[in-house]
Write a protein that holds these residues in place. Structure first.
Motif, short mmCIF file in Angstrom:
data_model
loop_
_atom_site.label_atom_id
_atom_site.label_comp_id
_atom_site.label_asym_id
_atom_site.label_seq_id
_atom_site.Cartn_x
_atom_site.Cartn_y
_atom_site.Cartn_z
N ARG A 1 0.87 -1.23 -0.06
CA ARG A 1 0.11 0.01 0.16
C ARG A 1 0.93 1.43 0.10
N ALA B 1 2.27 4.63 -2.03
CA ALA B 1 1.61 5.48 -3.27
C ALA B 1 1.91 5.19 -4.44
N ARG C 1 -6.60 4.06 -2.03
CA ARG C 1 -6.10 4.47 -0.92
C ARG C 1 -7.28 4.47 0.22
#
Lengths: 66, 158
Positions: free
Chosen positions: B44, B46, B80
């Motif tokens: 996870r 960016a 996200r």
């Protein structure tokens, strides 16, 4: 403060009576056969079985419709 | 039928960091069961969310079981804001997990994973003891038969 280790790491791999009972029904000949294959061969064998199962499922739907 | 090789190709060629878990990982370890979807734990960060969203976009991912027509788009923001996604794609069913049961994030699973060659692709799979631990942690009655098979595989491994 050290971060806590993830919970899955504390899951025991010790024998469980329930799983041992299920283990008696495992067909180890299939597993030994698979262990002789490469990962790619294992994957392709599984996909072929999946496709065959899907073909059977579809033929049953056709038969039901007639 | 899920096109596993296509999904793995798309993810690998885009440089997505992921670890295969679940039934497909069981297949890689020698399970005789069939599985209908691909379960992966994704990193996870960016830049990985960007790569993941970009890789899957051409496959038109959509929420599995959701009614058609929802304004769903699997872009980096969606990834996200969510964590685990059960998707249907043009290459079949794909479960994207930010965290598997029991704290199984990408970073936590990485030391317990191994790279395997699948059709010329180098893909990372969770190792067999950890796959068993994850299934035991999930505690689902339907997994008991699978766990028994995986434990038998551990005993049969050379």
């Amino acid at each position: 403060v050290e971060p806590r280790p993830p919970a899955f790491l504390s899951v025991s791999l010790d024998p469980s009576p329930v799983i041992e009972a299920y283990k008696k029904d495992v067909d180890r000949t299939l597993l030994r056969e698979n262990l002789r294959l490469t990962t790619t061969e294992r994957v392709r064998k599984m996909v072929a079985a999946l496709r065959f199962a899907e073909t059977v499922r579809r033929s049953r739907v056709k038969a039901d419709a007639t | 039928v899920t096109d596993f090789e296509r999904l793995l190709t798309v993810l690998t060629q885009a440089g997505v960091d992921f670890i295969v878990i679940g039934g497909f990982a069981a297949t890689a370890h020698g399970s005789a069961h069939v599985t209908v979807d691909l379960d992966v734990v994704y990193r996870r960060t960016a830049d990985n969310l960007d790569r993941l969203a970009g890789a899957l976009d051409p496959l038109h991912p959509y929420l599995r079981g959701a009614p058609p027509g929802l304004p769903f788009r699997l872009d980096p923001d969606t990834l996200r804001q969510g964590l685990n996604f059960t998707l249907v794609t043009q290459a079949g069913d794909l479960d994207l997990l930010g965290e598997a049961t029991g704290g199984g994030t990408y970073e936590a699973l990485l030391p317990h994973s191994e790279v395997r060659d699948v059709a010329g692709l180098e893909c990372r799979f969770v190792d067999l003891p950890t796959l068993i631990r994850l299934k035991r942690a999930a505690g689902r009655p339907k997994d008991l038969e699978r766990i028994a098979e995986l434990e038998a595989l551990r005993q049969e491994e050379p």
